[in-house]
Design an enzyme around this catalytic site. Structure first.
Site, short mmCIF file in Angstrom:
data_model
loop_
_atom_site.label_atom_id
_atom_site.label_comp_id
_atom_site.label_asym_id
_atom_site.label_seq_id
_atom_site.Cartn_x
_atom_site.Cartn_y
_atom_site.Cartn_z
N ARG A 51 0.83 -1.22 0.00
CA ARG A 51 0.00 0.00 0.00
C ARG A 51 0.86 1.27 0.00
O ARG A 51 0.53 2.27 0.63
CB ARG A 51 -0.96 0.03 1.20
CG ARG A 51 -1.94 -1.11 1.25
CD ARG A 51 -2.93 -1.08 0.08
NE ARG A 51 -3.91 -2.14 0.20
CZ ARG A 51 -3.77 -3.35 -0.32
NH1 ARG A 51 -2.69 -3.67 -1.03
NH2 ARG A 51 -4.71 -4.26 -0.17
N SER B 194 -11.10 -0.93 2.92
CA SER B 194 -10.34 -1.05 4.18
C SER B 194 -9.88 0.33 4.63
O SER B 194 -9.22 1.04 3.86
CB SER B 194 -9.11 -1.92 3.97
OG SER B 194 -9.51 -3.18 3.53
N GLU C 119 -5.48 3.81 5.53
CA GLU C 119 -5.13 3.51 4.14
C GLU C 119 -5.53 4.67 3.22
O GLU C 119 -4.76 5.07 2.35
CB GLU C 119 -5.82 2.21 3.72
CG GLU C 119 -5.33 1.67 2.41
CD GLU C 119 -5.99 0.37 2.01
OE1 GLU C 119 -5.82 -0.64 2.72
OE2 GLU C 119 -6.69 0.35 0.99
C1 LIG Z 1 -15.60 -0.99 -1.62
C2 LIG Z 1 -14.15 -0.69 -1.80
C3 LIG Z 1 -13.25 -1.72 -1.93
C4 LIG Z 1 -11.88 -1.46 -2.11
N1 LIG Z 1 -11.03 -2.51 -2.25
C5 LIG Z 1 -9.72 -2.29 -2.43
C6 LIG Z 1 -8.81 -3.39 -2.60
O1 LIG Z 1 -9.20 -4.54 -2.62
N2 LIG Z 1 -7.50 -3.11 -2.76
C7 LIG Z 1 -7.02 -1.83 -2.77
O2 LIG Z 1 -5.82 -1.66 -2.93
N3 LIG Z 1 -7.86 -0.78 -2.63
C8 LIG Z 1 -9.18 -0.97 -2.46
N4 LIG Z 1 -10.03 0.08 -2.30
C9 LIG Z 1 -9.49 1.45 -2.28
C10 LIG Z 1 -9.55 2.15 -3.66
O3 LIG Z 1 -10.50 1.56 -4.49
C11 LIG Z 1 -8.20 2.15 -4.37
O4 LIG Z 1 -7.21 2.72 -3.56
C12 LIG Z 1 -8.27 2.92 -5.70
O5 LIG Z 1 -7.07 2.78 -6.40
C13 LIG Z 1 -8.56 4.41 -5.49
O6 LIG Z 1 -8.86 4.96 -6.76
P1 LIG Z 1 -9.59 6.35 -6.92
O7 LIG Z 1 -9.51 6.72 -8.36
O8 LIG Z 1 -10.93 6.29 -6.32
O9 LIG Z 1 -8.61 7.28 -6.07
P2 LIG Z 1 -9.01 8.56 -5.20
O10 LIG Z 1 -9.71 8.14 -3.96
O11 LIG Z 1 -9.67 9.58 -6.05
O12 LIG Z 1 -7.56 9.07 -4.79
C14 LIG Z 1 -6.76 8.30 -3.93
C15 LIG Z 1 -5.39 8.97 -3.83
O13 LIG Z 1 -4.72 8.92 -5.08
C16 LIG Z 1 -4.42 10.23 -5.55
N5 LIG Z 1 -4.63 10.22 -6.99
C17 LIG Z 1 -5.73 9.77 -7.65
N6 LIG Z 1 -5.55 9.86 -8.98
C18 LIG Z 1 -4.29 10.37 -9.15
C19 LIG Z 1 -3.52 10.69 -10.31
N7 LIG Z 1 -3.97 10.50 -11.57
N8 LIG Z 1 -2.27 11.20 -10.12
C20 LIG Z 1 -1.77 11.39 -8.87
N9 LIG Z 1 -2.48 11.10 -7.75
C21 LIG Z 1 -3.71 10.60 -7.90
C22 LIG Z 1 -5.38 11.15 -4.81
O14 LIG Z 1 -4.87 12.48 -4.70
C23 LIG Z 1 -5.47 10.45 -3.46
O15 LIG Z 1 -4.33 10.74 -2.68
C24 LIG Z 1 -11.41 -0.13 -2.14
C25 LIG Z 1 -12.32 0.93 -2.00
C26 LIG Z 1 -13.67 0.65 -1.85
C27 LIG Z 1 -14.65 1.79 -1.73
#
Ligand SMILES: Cc1cc2nc3c(=O)[nH]c(=O)nc-3n(C[C@H](O)[C@H](O)[C@H](O)COP(=O)(O)OP(=O)(O)OC[C@H]3O[C@@H](n4cnc5c(N)ncnc54)[C@H](O)[C@@H]3O)c2cc1C
Length: 344
Positions: free
Chosen positions: A170, A244, A340
């Site tokens: 992570r 998580s 996380e």
């Molecule tokens: C139901 C559920 C289940 C999940 N299961 C998992 C799992 O199994 N494994 C896991 O690892 N995660 C899991 N996650 C967490 C999440 O889905 C991941 O971390 C995912 O990659 C976040 O993507 P996002 O586009 O929503 O990021 P955001 O929430 O929009 O951003 C997350 C972070 O990344 C940064 N960021 C986003 N895009 C960029 C970019 N293009 N350039 C630079 N920085 C950027 C943001 O500034 C922020 O700091 C889960 C979440 C939920 C709601």
């Protein structure tokens, strides 16, 4: 310098629909950028260049405890394509604004293997490298060939190799101070035509058996992972959450052994660098938080690691609950739980 299309900018806008916790925070300015040119045009304007910046993908790994008094950037860089193949190896390039799960499904439809265990993780492709997403025994790092970044401070775009990304559990270089001005614009991933399936993660073989599948394809594995995830994790469309909320803590082996002597049911796993990972879910559940509700902020009754918004919880209320959990685990086990998601 050309000006942005009007639809790309919004002022004093609610982010409620843009974070999976459903927290009603506001952004002073929100800008959707479709490519690096649009990003540069936007940031060349003084009133935007000097604002605090936040990059937002699908908002599935972020907790807003307050409004964001700055510029929220939504990278909408599109595209998914095979760039080249050599032997069994296939390079795929995807834009940061694509949905991660859409990329998984698209790659399977091309007959490509490697992403099946990462099916149904919410969010965008650009966020995958940030915390090195992982599930069902695979992490993004294992399929990553390179990550493209745009450095808004110096206006250049370049590729980082997998090694340069500093991936860990992570974790990646993208969480470090040197990445403060970087935007992930695209990723290059390395997939295969021949399936090398990973079925060892708890519950996966059993799920495939329950579906009467003896010799699974990569698509079967993705479907089995999808079924497991739908059953085990609360759906953000029904109840706000960010998956998580805490990372599994990593401790010295001696600490893990001492804890296990006192608490034999505490699950631990070895890490590749010779340390021990503890089950954060077990620690939280044993402190009595599973299913607990404090107003509209709560801990899922399905999964102790997942904080949930039962309706109108504010980010500050969710964060207060997270801190209560941290303090309790610290008090009982002398172990620090780290969040996380990004906490604003
Ligand atoms: C139901 C559920 C289940 C999940 N299961 C998992 C799992 O199994 N494994 C896991 O690892 N995660 C899991 N996650 C967490 C999440 O889905 C991941 O971390 C995912 O990659 C976040 O993507 P996002 O586009 O929503 O990021 P955001 O929430 O929009 O951003 C997350 C972070 O990344 C940064 N960021 C986003 N895009 C960029 C970019 N293009 N350039 C630079 N920085 C950027 C943001 O500034 C922020 O700091 C889960 C979440 C939920 C709601």
């Amino acid at each position: 310098m050309s000006s942005l299309p009007a639809c790309g900018l919004q002022y004093d806008v609610s982010l409620k629909a843009r974070n999976t916790f459903g927290v009603d925070a506001r952004a002073a300015v929100l800008a959707r950028v479709a490519d690096i040119g649009a990003l540069q045009t936007l940031l060349a304007q003084k009133q935007f260049a000097n604002l605090p910046r936040l990059i937002l993908g699908g908002g599935s790994n972020i907790l807003f405890t307050r409004d964001f008094d700055g510029l929220v950037l939504l990278p909408e860089f599109r595209g998914m394509a095979i760039t080249h193949e050599s032997g069994d190896l296939v390079h795929v390039r995807a834009g940061a604004g694509e949905s991660w799960d859409a990329l998984v499904r698209w790659s399977l439809a091309q007959g490509l293997c490697g992403l099946e265990n990462l099916a149904l993780i919410p969010g965008h492709v650009g966020a995958a490298p940030i915390q090195n997403i992982g599930a069902y025994g695979i992490e993004f790092a294992e399929v990553c060939a390179a990550v493209e970044i745009h450095d808004v401070a110096i206006g250049t775009t370049r590729w980082l190799s997998r090694e340069q990304c500093g991936f860990g559990y992570r974790h990646s270089i993208f969480k470090m101070p040197e990445a403060a001005n970087w935007i992930v614009t695209a990723v290059d991933i390395l997939l295969t035509r021949q399936a090398q399936l990973r079925l060892d993660y708890a519950g996966l073989r059993e799920q495939l058996q329950a579906q009467n599948i003896d010799t699974p394809t990569a698509a079967d594995v993705a479907d089995a992972v999808t079924q497991l995830r739908l059953r085990k994790l609360p759906n953000p469309a029904l109840i706000g959450n960010a998956g998580s909320f805490f990372k599994n803590p990593i401790v010295m082996n001696t600490v893990a052994k001492q804890l296990q002597l006192k608490h034999p049911t505490l699950p631990t796993w070895p890490t590749p660098d010779g340390l021990s990972k503890l089950s954060a879910a077990w620690l939280i559940e044993s402190c009595g938080f599973k299913g607990l509700r404090d107003g509209d902020a709560g801990v899922s009754s399905q999964h102790a690691l997942v904080l949930v918004n039962h309706g109108a919880a504010s980010g500050a209320q969710l964060w207060a609950l997270a801190q209560r959990i941290q303090a309790s685990v610290r008090q009982h086990y002398d172990v620090l739980l780290l969040p996380e998601p990004m906490v604003i």
